[in-house]
Design an enzyme around this catalytic site. Structure first.
Site, short mmCIF file in Angstrom:
data_model
loop_
_atom_site.label_atom_id
_atom_site.label_comp_id
_atom_site.label_asym_id
_atom_site.label_seq_id
_atom_site.Cartn_x
_atom_site.Cartn_y
_atom_site.Cartn_z
N HIS A 6 13.83 14.94 -33.46
CA HIS A 6 12.42 14.95 -33.06
C HIS A 6 12.26 14.99 -31.55
O HIS A 6 13.21 14.82 -30.80
CB HIS A 6 11.66 13.78 -33.68
CG HIS A 6 12.14 12.42 -33.30
ND1 HIS A 6 12.06 11.90 -32.02
CD2 HIS A 6 12.71 11.44 -34.05
CE1 HIS A 6 12.54 10.67 -32.01
NE2 HIS A 6 12.95 10.38 -33.23
N CYS A 29 17.50 8.21 -35.12
CA CYS A 29 17.19 9.64 -35.10
C CYS A 29 17.86 10.30 -33.91
O CYS A 29 18.51 9.64 -33.10
CB CYS A 29 15.68 9.84 -35.02
SG CYS A 29 14.80 9.36 -36.52
#
Length: 171
Positions: free
Chosen positions: A124, A146
């Site tokens: 992301h 992440c």
């Protein structure tokens, strides 16, 4: 006559070079990729097509990037081969591409250990609440496991990666 023609050719080449700025070249599309490779120890993400590295990015990960993700909340990024299985354009962190963690092996390991493997691991963009400029934020591991890149880089990756593209995450 030849000198004049050569001179004109050089002038045209210089003019064209001046018109094509590095920004224009940098924004050109790299096309579609067939593999994404993360090397955690180098904080690196590479986009590949036919075994050739097309582009590389510096990544940020979780606070404890060493080792394979075992359980929800351990601040680790998983290791292994997964699929980038869907895209989320309205992500809390700009745009995101979901990694198919946990796979069957991860689920079996978690079950044997009596723990929850976690999930929702993504590539992301930046945290919109961060006070740091994107390039500075990338110097720190700040995610919950992440893989983060700048928003401008995410735009590039978004175009290059189709749903179903494999991702390998190495130590």
């Amino acid at each position: 006559m030849r000198v004049a023609l050569l001179s004109k050719t050089i002038t045209v080449a210089i003019t064209l070079a001046a018109l094509i700025s590095p920004q224009v070249l940098a924004s050109s599309s790299i096309g579609k990729v067939d593999l994404v490779v993360i090397t955690k120890s180098e904080s690196n993400m590479a986009l590949l097509r036919d075994g050739k590295v097309l582009k590389q990015y510096r990544i940020a990960m979780g606070d404890l990037p060493t080792g394979h993700k075992l359980t929800e909340g351990d601040q680790r990024t998983p290791q292994g081969r997964y699929i980038l299985d869907y895209k989320k354009s309205d992500s809390a962190y700009y745009k995101s591409i979901h990694i198919s963690y946990p796979n069957e092996e991860d689920k079996l390991r978690a079950k044997a250990l009596g723990i929850r493997p976690g999930g929702m691991i993504m590539i992301h963009g930046q945290n919109p609440r961060s006070p740091l400029p994107p390039e500075q934020a990338q110097q720190y591991n700040w995610t919950d496991g992440c893989i983060a890149i700048t928003n401008a880089e995410m735009d590039e990756v978004w175009k290059a990666v189709d749903e179903g593209t494999p991702i390998e995450i190495w130590p």
